[in-house]
Design a protein around this motif. Structure first.
Motif, PDB file in Angstrom:
ATOM      1  N   GLN A   1       1.106 -10.063  -6.514  1.00  0.00           N
ATOM      2  CA  GLN A   1       1.134  -9.085  -5.419  1.00  0.00           C
ATOM      3  C   GLN A   1       2.164  -9.514  -4.369  1.00  0.00           C
ATOM      4  OE1 GLN A   1      -0.687  -6.064  -4.827  1.00  0.00           O
ATOM      5  NE2 GLN A   1       0.848  -5.924  -3.209  1.00  0.00           N
TER       6      GLN A   1
ATOM      7  N   CYS B   1      -1.947  -4.108   0.132  1.00  0.00           N
ATOM      8  CA  CYS B   1      -1.807  -4.287  -1.325  1.00  0.00           C
ATOM      9  C   CYS B   1      -2.455  -3.147  -2.108  1.00  0.00           C
ATOM     10  CB  CYS B   1      -2.407  -5.621  -1.728  1.00  0.00           C
ATOM     11  SG  CYS B   1      -4.123  -5.799  -1.216  1.00  0.00           S
ATOM     12  N   LEU B   2      -3.405  -2.451  -1.475  1.00  0.00           N
ATOM     13  CA  LEU B   2      -4.191  -1.374  -2.091  1.00  0.00           C
ATOM     14  C   LEU B   2      -5.123  -1.940  -3.167  1.00  0.00           C
ATOM     15  CD1 LEU B   2      -1.567   1.520  -2.511  1.00  0.00           C
ATOM     16  CD2 LEU B   2      -3.016   1.000  -0.532  1.00  0.00           C
ATOM     17  N   PRO B   3      -6.256  -1.311  -3.447  1.00  0.00           N
ATOM     18  CA  PRO B   3      -6.734  -0.061  -2.848  1.00  0.00           C
ATOM     19  C   PRO B   3      -7.138  -0.235  -1.376  1.00  0.00           C
ATOM     20  CG  PRO B   3      -8.352  -0.946  -4.408  1.00  0.00           C
ATOM     21  CD  PRO B   3      -7.171  -1.838  -4.468  1.00  0.00           C
TER      22      PRO B   3
ATOM     23  N   ARG C   1       5.319  -3.588  -7.837  1.00  0.00           N
ATOM     24  CA  ARG C   1       4.537  -4.442  -8.739  1.00  0.00           C
ATOM     25  C   ARG C   1       5.161  -4.398 -10.120  1.00  0.00           C
ATOM     26  NH1 ARG C   1      -0.670  -5.614  -7.752  1.00  0.00           N
ATOM     27  NH2 ARG C   1      -0.186  -7.349  -9.126  1.00  0.00           N
TER      28      ARG C   1
ATOM     29  N   ARG D   1      -6.963 -12.018 -14.853  1.00  0.00           N
ATOM     30  CA  ARG D   1      -7.569 -11.637 -13.567  1.00  0.00           C
ATOM     31  C   ARG D   1      -9.051 -11.955 -13.633  1.00  0.00           C
ATOM     32  NH1 ARG D   1      -7.428  -6.250  -9.775  1.00  0.00           N
ATOM     33  NH2 ARG D   1      -5.364  -7.103  -9.453  1.00  0.00           N
TER      34      ARG D   1
ATOM     35  N   HIS E   1      -3.360 -14.281  -5.200  1.00  0.00           N
ATOM     36  CA  HIS E   1      -2.841 -13.072  -5.855  1.00  0.00           C
ATOM     37  C   HIS E   1      -1.296 -13.127  -5.821  1.00  0.00           C
ATOM     38  CE1 HIS E   1      -2.790  -9.276  -7.652  1.00  0.00           C
ATOM     39  NE2 HIS E   1      -3.224  -8.492  -6.696  1.00  0.00           N
TER      40      HIS E   1
ATOM     41  N   GLN F   1     -11.951  -5.255 -12.063  1.00  0.00           N
ATOM     42  CA  GLN F   1     -11.211  -3.995 -12.217  1.00  0.00           C
ATOM     43  C   GLN F   1      -9.782  -4.107 -11.688  1.00  0.00           C
ATOM     44  OE1 GLN F   1     -14.197  -4.023 -10.310  1.00  0.00           O
ATOM     45  NE2 GLN F   1     -15.264  -2.086 -10.653  1.00  0.00           N
ATOM     46  N   SER F   2      -8.941  -3.178 -12.171  1.00  0.00           N
ATOM     47  CA  SER F   2      -7.553  -3.143 -11.682  1.00  0.00           C
ATOM     48  C   SER F   2      -6.931  -1.797 -12.028  1.00  0.00           C
ATOM     49  CB  SER F   2      -6.742  -4.239 -12.366  1.00  0.00           C
ATOM     50  OG  SER F   2      -5.369  -4.045 -12.154  1.00  0.00           O
ATOM     51  N   THR F   3      -6.092  -1.309 -11.147  1.00  0.00           N
ATOM     52  CA  THR F   3      -5.230  -0.168 -11.490  1.00  0.00           C
ATOM     53  C   THR F   3      -3.787  -0.660 -11.550  1.00  0.00           C
ATOM     54  OG1 THR F   3      -6.721   1.362 -10.389  1.00  0.00           O
ATOM     55  CG2 THR F   3      -4.491   2.152 -10.786  1.00  0.00           C
ATOM     56  N   ARG F   4      -3.266  -1.108 -10.387  1.00  0.00           N
ATOM     57  CA  ARG F   4      -1.851  -1.485 -10.281  1.00  0.00           C
ATOM     58  C   ARG F   4      -1.457  -2.630 -11.202  1.00  0.00           C
ATOM     59  NH1 ARG F   4      -3.379   1.157  -5.926  1.00  0.00           N
ATOM     60  NH2 ARG F   4      -5.286   0.105  -6.488  1.00  0.00           N
ATOM     61  N   THR F   5      -2.229  -3.704 -11.182  1.00  0.00           N
ATOM     62  CA  THR F   5      -1.809  -4.912 -11.902  1.00  0.00           C
ATOM     63  C   THR F   5      -1.809  -4.656 -13.407  1.00  0.00           C
ATOM     64  OG1 THR F   5      -2.816  -6.154 -10.102  1.00  0.00           O
ATOM     65  CG2 THR F   5      -2.240  -7.396 -12.081  1.00  0.00           C
TER      66      THR F   5
END
Ligand code: CP
Ligand code: NVA
Length: 337
Positions: free
Chosen positions: A137, A273-275, A319, A107, A134, A55-59
């Motif tokens: 990041q 880096c989050l989450p 990012r 990823r 990563h 999973q990913s949000t930012r990338t």
């Protein structure tokens, strides 16, 4: 300096010191142009595949928005969407993608897949997170540090990384400290210190310059540093069964008021880096807080996370700009500087 045209980024050490600073300069230029609504499209018509096995949000969002801003197109390929690796080998899939796309973001779990994508597709491959590294990041983090400390050259920065120091963020940060020579303290129980041999042969965990130290003592690790970086204690792809042991062993390394006092730096800044698991407002956060009887965050307390010393949302925005710099420099032949 030459552009990074057709380069891949499987790990940060695929870039030289000069190339990283070129990316920093280009990120600043592209960020300013976007904010001034004066963005020129350098990679119009290019096609980029985005393979996500985790999973990913930012990338994901940063790659997609960066590509669209720059006139390129993306295809999102999720974990269950294609034959890649299941019904078709990485080799065959890479050969197919190489005929249709100009670059691939990957990823997933294993770095060997990145190597094979590069070998058989013959187009640039960018690592959007693996178990080991990563790099995109860390590009955003370096850019964030430069923005936050305009008077201090990156080489003079002193950063502590606390928590699980065997994960992708710690490994890529160690690569960055090797390349750039800033001071980095890895602060965790000894059993969490990085595994040997993950670095490019040119670099080492204990380099001659001695700018990287490893300690299990908080006071030795965080005293007088400029920044404290932390990350989740169980990473993507690791079993949920790890939580109990990780919490028991890493709780003393939580970023909290006490740790900030020990740093003795009233201007300290926090990187993540989050989450982040800093409260009960996510499903996992709620489950872990309830199960392990926490009430104020895991790797970082909620009060520190919500304070203005936390740079993590700036890291997130960056990012976009740093990934855009990566795409532009690897896919455009135009020499911008
Ligand atoms: N920091 C980071 O890589 O976030 P995502 O997992 O949301 O992409
Ligand atoms: N170490 C974390 C980083 C998330 C961006 C993970 O791999 O889950």
């Amino acid at each position: 300096m030459k552009t990074l045209y057709q380069k891949s980024c499987l790990k940060l050490s695929d870039f030289t010191y000069e190339e990283i600073f070129y990316l920093m300069k280009l990120s600043k230029f592209l960020k300013k142009n976007k904010h001034n609504k004066k963005e020129k499209k350098y990679i119009k018509g290019k096609n980029i595949a985005l393979i996500f096995e985790k999973q990913s949000t930012r990338t994901r969002c940063a790659f997609e928005v960066a590509a669209y801003d720059q006139g390129a197109h993306t295809t999102y390929i999720g974990p269950n969407d294609t034959h890649i690796g299941y019904k078709e080998s990485i080799e065959d899939s890479a050969k197919v993608l190489g005929t249709m796309y100009d670059g691939i973001q990957y990823r997933g779990y294993n770095d060997t897949i990145l190597e094979n994508l590069k070998k058989y597709s013959k187009i640039p491959i960018w690592n959007g997170l693996t178990d080991k590294f990563h790099p995109t990041q860390i590009l955003a983090d370096l850019f964030t540090i430069i923005e936050t400390f305009p008077e201090k050259p990156l080489k003079k920065i002193h950063c502590a990384y606390v928590g699980d120091a065997q994960n992708n963020i710690a490994n890529s940060l160690i690569e960055a400290a090797n390349i750039i020579n800033f001071k980095l303290n890895i602060v965790s129980p000894e059993s969490y210190w990085p595994k040997k041999n993950f670095l490019n042969k040119k670099y080492s965990l204990y380099n001659k310059r001695k700018n990287i130290i490893y300690t299990d003592k908080i006071i030795e690790g965080v005293k007088n540093v400029d920044l404290i970086y932390t990350d989740v204690w169980v990473s993507l792809g690791e079993s949920d069964d790890m939580w109990k042991k990780r919490i028991e062993e890493l709780y003393p390394y939580q970023v909290n008021k006490k740790m900030l006092n020990i740093s003795n730096n009233p201007n300290i800044k926090i990187l993540h880096c989050l989450p982040a698991l800093h409260n009960k407002k996510s499903l996992i956060g709620l489950q872990l807080h309830n199960k392990f009887k926490f009430n104020n965050g895991l790797e970082i307390t909620d009060d520190i996370f919500n304070s203005n010393i936390n740079l993590s949302f700036r890291q997130s925005e960056n990012r976009l700009h740093t990934i855009k710099a990566l795409l532009v420099s690897c896919l455009s032949e135009e020499k911008i500087f």
